[in-house]
Design a protein around this motif. Sequence first.
Motif, mmCIF file in Angstrom:
data_model
loop_
_atom_site.group_PDB
_atom_site.id
_atom_site.type_symbol
_atom_site.label_atom_id
_atom_site.label_comp_id
_atom_site.label_asym_id
_atom_site.label_seq_id
_atom_site.Cartn_x
_atom_site.Cartn_y
_atom_site.Cartn_z
ATOM 1 N N THR A 147 0.834 -1.209 0.000
ATOM 2 C CA THR A 147 0.000 0.000 0.000
ATOM 3 C C THR A 147 0.867 1.256 0.000
ATOM 4 N N ILE A 148 1.926 1.245 0.784
ATOM 5 C CA ILE A 148 2.827 2.402 0.830
ATOM 6 C C ILE A 148 3.510 2.589 -0.519
ATOM 7 N N GLU A 149 3.990 1.505 -1.096
ATOM 8 C CA GLU A 149 4.664 1.580 -2.396
ATOM 9 C C GLU A 149 3.717 2.121 -3.463
ATOM 10 N N ARG A 150 2.470 1.640 -3.469
ATOM 11 C CA ARG A 150 1.470 2.119 -4.436
ATOM 12 C C ARG A 150 1.239 3.623 -4.281
ATOM 13 N N ASP A 151 1.047 4.072 -3.043
ATOM 14 C CA ASP A 151 0.733 5.477 -2.816
ATOM 15 C C ASP A 151 1.940 6.391 -3.023
ATOM 16 N N MET A 152 3.147 5.882 -2.820
ATOM 17 C CA MET A 152 4.347 6.693 -3.068
ATOM 18 C C MET A 152 4.466 7.040 -4.553
ATOM 19 N N LYS A 153 3.954 6.176 -5.409
ATOM 20 C CA LYS A 153 4.080 6.372 -6.857
ATOM 21 C C LYS A 153 2.990 7.265 -7.430
ATOM 22 N N LYS A 154 1.985 7.590 -6.617
ATOM 23 C CA LYS A 154 0.909 8.464 -7.099
ATOM 24 C C LYS A 154 1.442 9.858 -7.331
ATOM 25 N N VAL A 155 0.994 10.473 -8.403
ATOM 26 C CA VAL A 155 1.392 11.843 -8.724
ATOM 27 C C VAL A 155 0.350 12.796 -8.153
ATOM 28 N N ARG A 156 0.817 13.741 -7.342
ATOM 29 C CA ARG A 156 -0.102 14.742 -6.786
ATOM 30 C C ARG A 156 -0.300 15.856 -7.793
ATOM 31 N N PRO A 157 -1.468 16.448 -7.805
ATOM 32 C CA PRO A 157 -1.717 17.556 -8.733
ATOM 33 C C PRO A 157 -0.774 18.729 -8.457
ATOM 34 N N VAL A 158 -0.374 19.399 -9.510
ATOM 35 C CA VAL A 158 0.536 20.533 -9.396
ATOM 36 C C VAL A 158 -0.111 21.678 -8.641
ATOM 37 N N THR A 159 -1.429 21.752 -8.649
ATOM 38 C CA THR A 159 -2.134 22.868 -8.013
ATOM 39 C C THR A 159 -2.178 22.780 -6.494
ATOM 40 N N SER A 160 -1.752 21.643 -5.909
ATOM 41 C CA SER A 160 -1.824 21.522 -4.455
ATOM 42 C C SER A 160 -0.702 22.316 -3.782
ATOM 43 N N ILE A 161 -1.000 22.795 -2.603
ATOM 44 C CA ILE A 161 -0.038 23.559 -1.809
ATOM 45 C C ILE A 161 0.070 22.891 -0.446
ATOM 46 N N ASP A 162 1.290 22.669 0.016
ATOM 47 C CA ASP A 162 1.504 22.094 1.340
ATOM 48 C C ASP A 162 1.806 23.210 2.327
ATOM 49 N N ILE A 163 1.030 23.259 3.410
ATOM 50 C CA ILE A 163 1.237 24.253 4.449
ATOM 51 C C ILE A 163 1.695 23.525 5.706
ATOM 52 N N PRO A 164 2.922 23.818 6.186
ATOM 53 C CA PRO A 164 3.400 23.144 7.387
ATOM 54 C C PRO A 164 2.568 23.536 8.607
ATOM 55 N N MET A 165 2.250 22.536 9.444
ATOM 56 C CA MET A 165 1.476 22.764 10.648
ATOM 57 C C MET A 165 2.410 22.734 11.850
ATOM 58 N N SER A 166 2.047 23.412 12.912
ATOM 59 C CA SER A 166 2.894 23.468 14.099
ATOM 60 C C SER A 166 3.089 22.097 14.732
ATOM 61 N N SER A 167 2.156 21.181 14.503
ATOM 62 C CA SER A 167 2.270 19.833 15.054
ATOM 63 C C SER A 167 3.260 18.966 14.291
ATOM 64 N N GLY A 168 3.775 19.484 13.166
ATOM 65 C CA GLY A 168 4.727 18.728 12.361
ATOM 66 C C GLY A 168 4.089 18.109 11.119
ATOM 67 N N GLY A 169 2.771 18.126 11.026
ATOM 68 C CA GLY A 169 2.082 17.588 9.855
ATOM 69 C C GLY A 169 2.005 18.614 8.743
ATOM 70 N N MET A 170 1.316 18.240 7.688
ATOM 71 C CA MET A 170 1.151 19.134 6.544
ATOM 72 C C MET A 170 -0.340 19.274 6.243
ATOM 73 N N CYS A 171 -0.736 20.469 5.885
ATOM 74 C CA CYS A 171 -2.105 20.720 5.414
ATOM 75 C C CYS A 171 -2.005 20.888 3.905
ATOM 76 N N ARG A 172 -2.724 20.034 3.176
ATOM 77 C CA ARG A 172 -2.691 20.098 1.721
ATOM 78 C C ARG A 172 -3.920 20.841 1.232
ATOM 79 N N VAL A 173 -3.684 21.918 0.507
ATOM 80 C CA VAL A 173 -4.760 22.756 0.006
ATOM 81 C C VAL A 173 -4.822 22.659 -1.506
#
Length: 79
Positions: A53-79
Motif C-alpha cells: 500500500t505504501i509503495e502504491r501510494d508513493m508512486k501516485k502523482v499529486r496535482p501541481v495545483t496543491s499547496i503544502d502548508i506546514p502545521m505546528s504539530s509537524g504535519g502538513m495541510c494540503r490545500v
Amino acid sequence: MPDQTFLTTDELSARIKYDARTIRNQLKDSVLLEGVHYFRPFGGRKILYIWETIERDMKKVRPVTSIDIPMSSGGMCRV
C-alpha cells in the motif's frame, strides 16, 4: 490480505530511505494512515506497515495545483 509484506518502522526506514524518527514523527498519521498504510496487531503499541500500500501510494502523482502548508504539530495541510 493475500501476499502482503508487513514491515516494522526500522524496516520501512531502510526501504524508503527516511529516518525512522521522521516516519514516526512526520509521516505517520499525516501521510501514512492507520488502517490504510499501517495497523497495530492485537491492539498493541507495535506498528506494522503494509509495504504494498505504501509503495502504491508513493508512486501516485499529486496535482501541481496543491499547496503544502506546514502545521505546528509537524504535519502538513494540503490545500
